[in-house]
Design a protein around this motif. Structure first.
Motif, PDB file in Angstrom:
ATOM      1  N   GLY A 424       0.687  -1.343   0.113  1.00  0.00           N
ATOM      2  CA  GLY A 424      -0.192   0.068  -0.030  1.00  0.00           C
ATOM      3  C   GLY A 424       0.731   1.115  -0.029  1.00  0.00           C
ATOM      4  N   HIS A 425       1.986   1.057   0.257  1.00  0.00           N
ATOM      5  CA  HIS A 425       2.736   2.600   0.443  1.00  0.00           C
ATOM      6  C   HIS A 425       3.390   3.074  -0.922  1.00  0.00           C
ATOM      7  N   LEU A 426       3.180   2.016  -2.060  1.00  0.00           N
ATOM      8  CA  LEU A 426       3.522   2.410  -3.209  1.00  0.00           C
ATOM      9  C   LEU A 426       2.462   3.056  -4.016  1.00  0.00           C
ATOM     10  N   TRP A 484       9.561   3.199 -10.366  1.00  0.00           N
ATOM     11  CA  TRP A 484      10.184   2.228 -11.477  1.00  0.00           C
ATOM     12  C   TRP A 484      11.349   1.996 -10.901  1.00  0.00           C
ATOM     13  N   GLY A 485      11.772   0.883 -11.007  1.00  0.00           N
ATOM     14  CA  GLY A 485      13.212   0.431 -10.511  1.00  0.00           C
ATOM     15  C   GLY A 485      13.654   1.025  -9.355  1.00  0.00           C
ATOM     16  N   GLY A 486      15.148   0.823  -8.847  1.00  0.00           N
ATOM     17  CA  GLY A 486      15.510   1.276  -7.409  1.00  0.00           C
ATOM     18  C   GLY A 486      15.066   0.489  -6.341  1.00  0.00           C
ATOM     19  N   LYS A 487      14.504   0.688  -5.502  1.00  0.00           N
ATOM     20  CA  LYS A 487      14.105  -0.024  -4.169  1.00  0.00           C
ATOM     21  C   LYS A 487      12.913  -1.038  -4.573  1.00  0.00           C
ATOM     22  N   CYS A 488      12.113  -0.956  -5.742  1.00  0.00           N
ATOM     23  CA  CYS A 488      11.029  -1.478  -6.055  1.00  0.00           C
ATOM     24  C   CYS A 488      11.400  -2.874  -6.871  1.00  0.00           C
ATOM     25  N   MET A 489      12.775  -2.916  -6.914  1.00  0.00           N
ATOM     26  CA  MET A 489      12.993  -4.453  -7.750  1.00  0.00           C
ATOM     27  C   MET A 489      12.989  -5.338  -6.833  1.00  0.00           C
ATOM     28  N   GLN A 490      12.430  -6.479  -7.094  1.00  0.00           N
ATOM     29  CA  GLN A 490      12.621  -7.820  -6.428  1.00  0.00           C
ATOM     30  C   GLN A 490      12.771  -8.927  -7.495  1.00  0.00           C
ATOM     31  N   GLU A 491      12.983 -10.174  -6.734  1.00  0.00           N
ATOM     32  CA  GLU A 491      13.422 -11.169  -7.594  1.00  0.00           C
ATOM     33  C   GLU A 491      12.209 -11.995  -8.375  1.00  0.00           C
ATOM     34  N   GLY A 520      17.812 -15.207  -9.291  1.00  0.00           N
ATOM     35  CA  GLY A 520      18.966 -14.533  -9.823  1.00  0.00           C
ATOM     36  C   GLY A 520      18.557 -13.254 -10.710  1.00  0.00           C
ATOM     37  N   ASN A 521      17.233 -13.198 -10.979  1.00  0.00           N
ATOM     38  CA  ASN A 521      16.671 -12.200 -11.803  1.00  0.00           C
ATOM     39  C   ASN A 521      15.782 -11.498 -11.073  1.00  0.00           C
ATOM     40  N   LYS A 522      15.635  -9.993 -11.611  1.00  0.00           N
ATOM     41  CA  LYS A 522      14.535  -9.422 -10.737  1.00  0.00           C
ATOM     42  C   LYS A 522      13.598  -8.478 -11.747  1.00  0.00           C
ATOM     43  N   PHE A 523      12.370  -8.243 -11.193  1.00  0.00           N
ATOM     44  CA  PHE A 523      11.343  -7.320 -12.049  1.00  0.00           C
ATOM     45  C   PHE A 523      11.917  -5.877 -11.535  1.00  0.00           C
ATOM     46  N   ALA A 524      11.640  -4.972 -12.294  1.00  0.00           N
ATOM     47  CA  ALA A 524      11.759  -3.769 -12.257  1.00  0.00           C
ATOM     48  C   ALA A 524      10.891  -2.969 -11.275  1.00  0.00           C
ATOM     49  N   CYS A 525       9.643  -3.647 -11.105  1.00  0.00           N
ATOM     50  CA  CYS A 525       8.756  -2.725  -9.866  1.00  0.00           C
ATOM     51  C   CYS A 525       7.556  -3.818  -9.636  1.00  0.00           C
TER      52      CYS A 525
END
Length: 566
Positions: A424-426, A484-491, A520-525
């Motif tokens: 919810g914070h996003l 988009w990107g940054g701290k929102c990236m998750q595996e 080993g791969n991440k989504f951007a957001c």
């Protein structure tokens, strides 16, 4: 002796000066000190004398009046238009403040506080009696600091008490809305059961073979099972315990759940009087119809049974019910009747329907499903009887972890329901929530999943997000500055719900649901996670592999219930 007499002389002079200043700062008519509001000072322009505005109101005539001091005639502006003498008003306020910190008897600064007498003291007061009598005296600053700390502590306690009472009140409101929604759901289920029972008993009158009797008996068992659901929904409001999440099921599992039957012998029957209705059938058929109506009254008056187990969940929203056609124009006793009949005066509408309504008049259905309120995407409904304003219900949605749902459909049949818990914070999560509810206009209802990315490979995703508009479909964002990107990236992990815009605002409504891990791969957001119904997502991928269209038949948000948490 000189030193002893000098102080009283100085004090007397000070008091005389203070008295003269006090006279200058008070109204000559009422002897009240000037103050903001009705007692503010105003000057008569002819003679220059000053009075409070309230006193001049009392002496003001229809057109003119005389000065209360010198009797000079005043024919200028009305009293209400006379300007305030702010210099005199400010001086009066300053005098009041300074006077509060001076001893009225000695004119000295109040530097001490007597705990026993509970009054401020100057040095002369202190030496005069309080010390000799052994009173507990502290410095004024010590007392002010102690009192200030006490006030801060009490203020914090008061603030916490107010917050706690607010939480309790909000929870009571949430429970009230929950109970009303459950009652509406019960009325719908009861109405459906009565219609089915009416049809079964009507057909049973004409039954002439073993097969037809067995069919009627089986159908009656199904109606009894539905009434068991009604009993369990009612008992849910009264029982304590933890809230459980019912897993989403496929269409086949739902049908199997609805086909479960209970023996009628396990249920106690209660006979209720049936309201007499006008009959149009021949005499013999009248007797048969009356017998059928009596049977219905018995079905509708089943006592609550808490020993049966409630199926894991109701059929997904949008699934067609197995209702018989509406009965004839005859009433079905006191239990119900044709739901399309116009309610009589002072008669409760039936079945009851709840909805949420916005200030613009748009509204959405409220349903009790999976032990929580489900608020569906806004539409243009008009047949609801109980309405709650959107602002109230939105305040009950958990702000940190809101949960949305989507019902997926293929070729007119429901695949099942998925639940997605959002971060919810996003802002991107709030944007997704708005598209599930339609609060910013369009919603995902009726939109299609448009593809499967990386089909069969690690990191496979189900792609959607082209919401429906009057002009067609669109993927444009309805809010600005989405992450988009940054701290929102998750595996890349199964169940992740992620943005698929590539950082472009014209594609901000697009989203993917991950169906295969890719370590080993991440989504951007990443902004959400499927918490129930991943088997429905996998089924949707299989259907799209067969070139079939998967549609979001309905969508909305859940409001958790507190009924089982108390």
């Amino acid at each position: 002796m000189i030193l002893m007499t000098k102080q009283p002389i100085q004090a007397a002079a000070t008091n005389r000066e203070k008295g003269k200043m006090a006279d200058d700062l008070t109204c000559a008519v009422c002897s009240e000190a000037y103050a903001a509001g009705n007692r503010e000072p105003v000057m008569l322009p002819v003679c220059g004398h000053t009075f409070c505005r309230l006193c001049l109101f009392h002496v003001e005539g229809s057109s003119s009046f005389n000065c209360p001091t010198c009797r000079a005639a005043h024919a200028g502006p009305s009293v209400v238009r006379l300007p305030t003498v702010y210099a005199l008003l400010n001086l009066a306020e300053s005098y009041r403040k300074s006077n509060r910190s001076k001893c009225s008897e000695h004119g000295s600064t109040l530097e001490f506080w007597c705990r026993e007498c509970r009054e401020p003291l100057c040095g002369h007061c202190l030496l005069g009696s309080h010390v000799r009598e052994g009173h507990q005296v502290v410095k004024a600053k010590t007392f002010v600091d102690e009192k200030s700390k006490e006030i801060s502590t009490r203020g914090a306690q008061l603030e916490k008490s107010i917050k706690d009472k607010k939480v309790t009140l909000v929870n009571n409101i949430k429970n009230l809305i929950t109970r009303i929604t459950i009652c509406a759901e019960e009325s719908e289920l009861l109405n459906t059961s009565v219609e089915k029972a009416y049809g079964i008993l009507k057909d049973n009158v004409k039954a002439s073979s073993i097969e037809s009797v067995l069919v009627s008996s089986s159908m009656m068992d199904s109606v009894v099972m539905e009434l068991h659901k009604l009993s369990l929904i009612s008992s849910f409001r009264e029982e304590n315990g933890g809230r459980t999440r019912c897993k989403s099921r496929t269409e086949t599992e739902v049908i199997q759940g609805l086909d479960r039957q209970e023996s009628i012998s396990e249920v106690e029957w209660q006979v209720l009087p049936v309201e007499e209705t006008e009959q149009t059938a021949p005499p013999k058929e009248q007797e048969q119809e009356a017998a059928a109506a009596r049977g219905i009254s018995r079905v509708a008056s089943l006592e609550n049974s808490r020993e049966a187990n409630l199926p894991e969940e109701h059929a997904p929203a949008g699934q067609a019910s197995n209702r018989n056609e509406n009965p004839s124009n005859s009433s079905i006793g006191a239990v119900g009747g044709d739901q399309h009949d116009t309610p009589k005066r002072n008669e409760t509408p039936w079945p009851l329907k709840c909805c949420v309504i916005t200030s613009e008049g748009r509204n959405g259905r409220l349903k009790w499903e999976n032990n929580s309120i489900h608020m569906y995407a806004l539409a243009e409904l008009t047949d609801a009887h109980l309405m709650f304003h959107m602002s109230l219900l939105q305040s009950l949605i958990p702000s940190d972890k809101p949960e949305v749902f989507m019902d997926l459909r293929v070729d007119g049949r429901i695949l099942g329901r998925i639940y997605i818990r959002l971060q919810g914070h996003l802002r991107r999560a709030q944007h997704f929530l708005a598209l599930c509810l339609g609060t910013l206009g369009p919603s995902y209802r009726g939109s299609k999943f448009h593809g499967v990315a990386k089909r069969g490979a690690p990191g496979e995703t189900l792609a959607g997000g082209r919401y429906v508009t009057p002009e067609g479909t669109s993927g444009k964002g309805l809010m600005k500055d989405l992450e988009w990107g940054g701290k929102c990236m998750q595996e890349k992990a199964v169940g992740r719900v992620v943005g698929a815009s590539g950082g472009k605002s014209e594609l901000d409504a697009f989203f993917h649901i991950c169906t295969r891990d890719h370590e080993g791969n991440k989504f951007a957001c990443s902004f959400g996670q499927v918490v129930s119904g991943m088997e429905v997502v996998h089924s949707a991928v299989r259907q799209m592999n067969c070139a079939k269209s998967v549609i979001i038949a309905d969508t909305g948000v859940t409001i958790p219930s507190l009924l089982r948490q108390q």
